[in-house]
Design a protein around this motif. Structure first.
Motif, PDB file in Angstrom:
ATOM      1  N   ARG A   1      43.794  47.292  21.469  1.00 56.79           N
ATOM      2  CA  ARG A   1      43.723  45.471  20.654  1.00 56.79           C
ATOM      3  C   ARG A   1      44.240  46.313  19.879  1.00 56.79           C
ATOM      4  NH1 ARG A   1      40.028  41.866  23.969  1.00 56.79           N
ATOM      5  NH2 ARG A   1      41.747  41.231  25.751  1.00 56.79           N
TER       6      ARG A   1
ATOM      7  N   GLY B   1      41.347  43.817  29.548  1.00 52.09           N
ATOM      8  CA  GLY B   1      42.325  43.022  28.445  1.00 52.09           C
ATOM      9  C   GLY B   1      42.913  44.276  27.919  1.00 52.09           C
TER      10      GLY B   1
ATOM     11  N   TYR C   1      43.513  38.937  29.923  1.00 49.92           N
ATOM     12  CA  TYR C   1      43.254  38.534  28.980  1.00 49.92           C
ATOM     13  C   TYR C   1      41.807  38.752  29.028  1.00 49.92           C
ATOM     14  CZ  TYR C   1      47.147  36.080  28.830  1.00 49.92           C
ATOM     15  OH  TYR C   1      48.801  35.574  28.492  1.00 49.92           O
ATOM     16  N   ASP C   2      40.705  39.620  29.670  1.00 49.69           N
ATOM     17  CA  ASP C   2      39.259  40.076  29.290  1.00 49.69           C
ATOM     18  C   ASP C   2      38.629  38.562  29.772  1.00 49.69           C
ATOM     19  OD1 ASP C   2      37.288  41.269  29.415  1.00 49.69           O
ATOM     20  OD2 ASP C   2      37.023  41.677  27.500  1.00 49.69           O
TER      21      ASP C   2
END
Length: 338
Positions: free
Chosen positions: A52, A132, A283-284
Motif C-alpha cells: 500500500r 491486505g 481487504y484485511d
C-alpha cells in the motif's frame, strides 16, 4: 553483466535467451545475487503493485533515517530479494548499502523472520505476508515466487543437496527455474508438489481446500501418505478437499487462478461462506454472517484491481441477496430486504 539487461529481466521485457543468461549469471556467485537484489530495488518499474502506498512511503522514510547508522557489515546475511512496489521511489541509494537496504525494507513492509529455521541441514528464512498485502521473492536459483495475503513461505538462503525444497502455507504463484538434476519441491499443509521447471499456482491455506493449477510445464502432486498421486498437464487443476476428496479437472482457465497477482479477486460460483476468507485476506477485514440463510448462496463475480471493500460489497448487494453494515474493520452481512 550489463545493467540494462538486468532491468529488462526485472521488467520481463527480455528475450528467453537473455533471461537464461541472467539466470546463469545469478547462479555463479553470491555477490552477483546481491547486486541483482539492488538492481531490483532500483528498477524503474517493478513487476507488481503489492505494498500500500502510505505504508511503503512510511517504511521508506524510516529506512532513510536509519541507513546512515548502518553498514553492509552489520547486516551481512544472504537473503532472497523481495519485490514490493510503492507508488514512487525517491533518490537511489548507494551500492554499498545493498544488504542493509534489503533487511530494513523487508522488516518494514512484510514480516521476514529474523532468526533462521532449520529443516534438515539447511537454514531456512520465513516470510509472513499480512492481510491486505502481496509480495514477490526471487530465490537463489532464479525462481520467482509471488505470495498472496496471509501466506507463510519458508525457503533456504542457498539451495543445497539434490533437491530444492520450500514450504508454503497460503497461496503462491511459482515460476520455477528449470533444473532436471535438482527437482523443485513444494511442501503444503496437505499436499506435496514435485517440479522440474514450470509455472503454477498453489492455494493451500491451513484448514481450507487445496487447489493446484498448472499453467505451463508439468508437475507431480501427491498426498503425504501416497494415497493420491497425479502428474498434471497444462490447464489441469487438482482440488484436495478438507474431507479428503480428490478432484482432477482438465482444460480449465489457468490464468484466472493467478488473477490475484495483479490485485484482482475472482469468485466462480462459490457459496458465500467459502469465499469470505478470500475477501478477508484481500481487504484485511473481518466478516461476520448474521443470517444463516445466506451462507450457502452462490456468487460469481470478478473484483478488478483498485476495487475497494465498499465497492465489492455494493456489487454483492446488487444481486439483492445480501445487505451489509461496515463498522471499521468489521463487516456484518444480512439477508437482503427490499
Amino acid at each position: 553483466m550489463n545493467d540494462e539487461l538486468l532491468i529488462k529481466y526485472i521488467q520481463q521485457t527480455c528475450s528467453e535467451s537473455e533471461r537464461e543468461q541472467v539466470r546463469l549469471w545469478l547462479a555463479e556467485e553470491t555477490d552477483h545475487h546481491r547486486l541483482f537484489e539492488l538492481e531490483e530495488l532500483y528498477a524503474l518499474k517493478t513487476q507488481m503493485r503489492y505494498a500500500r502506498p502510505a505504508r511503503s512511503e512510511q517504511a521508506y522514510e524510516r529506512l532513510l533515517h536509519r541507513l546512515h547508522a548502518q553498514t553492509p557489515e552489520t547486516n551481512n546475511r544472504t537473503t532472497a530479494s523481495l519485490h514490493l512496489q510503492p507508488t514512487s521511489w525517491k533518490t537511489l541509494f548507494s551500492y554499498a548499502a545493498v544488504v542493509s537496504i534489503l533487511c530494513l525494507l523487508s522488516a518494514n513492509l512484510i514480516f521476514l523472520a529474523q532468526g533462521e529455521e532449520t529443516a534438515g541441514t539447511e537454514a531456512y528464512n520465513t516470510i509472513r505476508v499480512p492481510k491486505g498485502q502481496r509480495v514477490s521473492v526471487t530465490l537463489s536459483d532464479g525462481t520467482n515466487v509471488w505470495l498472496n495475503a496471509e501466506s507463510q513461505f519458508s525457503y533456504p538462503s542457498q539451495f543445497k543437496g539434490d533437491r530444492r525444497q520450500v514450504h508454503l502455507q497460503g497461496e503462491a504463484y511459482f515460476d520455477v527455474t528449470p533444473d532436471r538434476k535438482h527437482p523443485f519441491m513444494v511442501q503444503l499443509p496437505s499436499l506435496n508438489i514435485k517440479v522440474l521447471g514450470t509455472q503454477f499456482n498453489a492455494k493451500a491455506y491451513p484448514n481450507e481446500d487445496h487447489c493446484i493449477t498448472l499453467r505451463q510445464g508439468s508437475v507431480e502432486v501427491s498426498t503425504p501418505n501416497g494415497k493420491h498421486l497425479q502428474k498434471m498437464l497444462p490447464k489441469d487443476q487438482i482440488y484436495y478437499r478438507k474431507s479428503g476428496k480428490w478432484e482432477h479437472r482438465t482444460q480449465t482457465n489457468a490464468a484466472e487462478a493467478s488473477d490475484w497477482i495483479n490485485g484482482g479477486l475472482r469468485i466462480d460460483n462459490l457459496p458465500l461462506h467459502e469465499f469470505l476468507p478470500d475477501l478477508e485476506r484481500h481487504y484485511d477485514v473481518e466478516i461476520h454472517i448474521q443470517d444463516a440463510a445466506i451462507q450457502d448462496i452462490p456468487f460469481t463475480c470478478h473484483f478488478k484491481n483498485g476495487v475497494d471493500i465498499k465497492e465489492a460489497l455494493e456489487l454483492l448487494k446488487a444481486t439483492k441477496q445480501i445487505d451489509y453494515i461496515i463498522d471499521m474493520k468489521d463487516i456484518y452481512l444480512y439477508k437482503f430486504h427490499p
